[in-house]
Design an enzyme around this catalytic site. Structure first.
Site, PDB file in Angstrom:
ATOM      1  N   GLY A   1      27.658  33.185 -14.190  1.00 47.51           N
ATOM      2  CA  GLY A   1      28.746  34.162 -14.115  1.00 47.51           C
ATOM      3  C   GLY A   1      30.080  33.549 -14.534  1.00 47.51           C
ATOM      4  O   GLY A   1      30.150  32.389 -14.963  1.00 47.51           O
TER       5      GLY A   1
ATOM      6  N   ASP B   1      16.579  34.302  -7.353  1.00 49.47           N
ATOM      7  CA  ASP B   1      17.054  35.615  -6.938  1.00 49.47           C
ATOM      8  C   ASP B   1      17.533  35.435  -5.496  1.00 49.47           C
ATOM      9  O   ASP B   1      16.731  35.155  -4.601  1.00 49.47           O
ATOM     10  CB  ASP B   1      15.876  36.603  -7.018  1.00 49.47           C
ATOM     11  CG  ASP B   1      16.235  37.975  -6.463  1.00 49.47           C
ATOM     12  OD1 ASP B   1      17.312  38.121  -5.864  1.00 49.47           O
ATOM     13  OD2 ASP B   1      15.405  38.893  -6.622  1.00 49.47           O
TER      14      ASP B   1
ATOM     15  N   TYR C   1      32.580  47.040  -2.036  1.00 46.54           N
ATOM     16  CA  TYR C   1      32.872  45.629  -2.322  1.00 46.54           C
ATOM     17  C   TYR C   1      33.673  45.022  -1.166  1.00 46.54           C
ATOM     18  O   TYR C   1      33.341  43.962  -0.637  1.00 46.54           O
ATOM     19  CB  TYR C   1      33.667  45.558  -3.625  1.00 46.54           C
ATOM     20  CG  TYR C   1      34.016  44.172  -4.104  1.00 46.54           C
ATOM     21  CD1 TYR C   1      33.028  43.291  -4.514  1.00 46.54           C
ATOM     22  CD2 TYR C   1      35.354  43.763  -4.192  1.00 46.54           C
ATOM     23  CE1 TYR C   1      33.349  42.030  -4.991  1.00 46.54           C
ATOM     24  CE2 TYR C   1      35.683  42.513  -4.670  1.00 46.54           C
ATOM     25  CZ  TYR C   1      34.678  41.646  -5.071  1.00 46.54           C
ATOM     26  OH  TYR C   1      35.010  40.404  -5.541  1.00 46.54           O
TER      27      TYR C   1
END
Ligand code: AKB
Length: 316
Positions: free
Chosen positions: A11, A50, A139
């Protein structure tokens, strides 16, 4: 020092944090993990993980005798608002499993919180370290709950968990994707390529931001800080600048005089931004572990344009 495991290593933050950690501790001491496979041959150990599968995390922790986990895998704000159920599963489920593995294998944990952990009832100017946190987004809910869960694991099980409330992060290597502050990265790419940017937030939307080199330095500094000096553990307010799209565009225009910004406001992301602080008080991070960002708006803008100028070709 025992090896470090990084989740979400491909990321925006992981892409730059992993090389920095490898430079400091050696390439073999940092295990990069992600749900995706890296596009190029990795420069150190890489494992597919994961984070919603606890056995996948613990398998890597056991295999490499990991001592700390930097847990970056999460959905950002706009994407989380689009897929709230999935955001809960990934953001909360992932963190819970990381903390459980950390408890079982005695690992330290770094967990990024966000300015998204605040909401409409939070004081918006110089938002204090300890204040009202009633976010209105999924979020934000996962970020507040994550801060509390990390504190709980520290108090109840002695897990050395630490974290930062990150503002929008500006960088030129990997794109963010799915955040409300992404405009502050997109604007540079479009400025270099097209001298024009259509912004999805309004011109006066003031939010905190920080350049990636300061972000990477802050994460490493906090994780290396003497625990006895930390008055807080998780979720230190950090920021390097508090800016609007208009101010950022004006700074870019000092380098690209014919740069034009216009606006096509996305109501979802605008509503999220309007619920967040306009500027954070970072005095606790300064006092506890000497947080001191190097890049202000002018220095960050000059470096972003120089770096992207080398990487992108302006459109004809
Ligand atoms: C987002 O915009 O979602 C993130 C953040 C501020 O947490 N960049």
């Amino acid at each position: 020092m025992k090896p470090i495991l990084v989740t979400g290593a491909l990321g925006q933050i992981g892409t730059e944090l992993v090389p920095a950690l490898r430079e400091r501790h050696g390439p073999e001491a940092v295990i990069a993990t992600d749900l995706r496979m890296p596009p190029d041959a990795p420069e150190g150990p890489f494992a597919h993980v994961d984070v919603t599968r606890q056995n996948q995390i613990s398998e890597v922790v056991r295999r490499y005798d990991v001592g700390s986990i930097y847990h970056l895998a999460a959905l950002l704000s706009a994407l989380a608002e689009d897929k709230p159920q999935f955001a809960w599963d990934l953001n909360m489920g992932g963190l819970y499993r990381v903390l459980e593995v950390a408890r079982q294998y005695d690992c330290a944990v770094f967990n990024p919180s966000s300015i998204g952990a605040f909401g409409h009832t939070t004081p918006r100017e110089r938002t204090p370290q300890d204040t009202i946190q009633r976010p209105s987004t999924m979020y934000g809910v996962t970020k507040v709950a994550g801060e509390l869960l990390c504190d709980y694991y520290a108090q109840r099980f002695g897990v050395d968990s630490r974290g930062l409330r990150l503002p929008g992060i500006i960088s030129y290597v990997a794109p963010p994707g799915g955040g409300t502050t992404d405009y502050a990265v997109d604007i540079f790419h479009q400025a270099v390529r097209y001298r024009h940017y259509t912004c999805f937030l309004g011109p006066e939307t003031r939010l905190d931001m920080m350049y990636m080199p300061d972000t990477v330095a802050a994460i490493m500094q906090l994780m290396e800080a003497d625990a006895n000096n930390l008055s807080h553990r998780n979720a230190f307010n950090v920021s390097a600048m508090s800016i609007t799209p208009e101010e950022l565009a004006a700074e870019i225009r000092k380098h690209i005089p014919d740069f034009v910004i216009d606006y096509d406001i996305d109501p979802v992301r605008q509503a999220i931004a309007d619920s967040w602080p306009r500027s954070l008080d970072v005095s606790v991070a300064r006092a506890d572990w000497e947080f001191e960002p190097r890049y202000d708006l002018a220095a960050m803008t000059a470096d972003m344009l120089e770096q992207l100028g080398r990487r992108l070709t302006p459109a004809k």
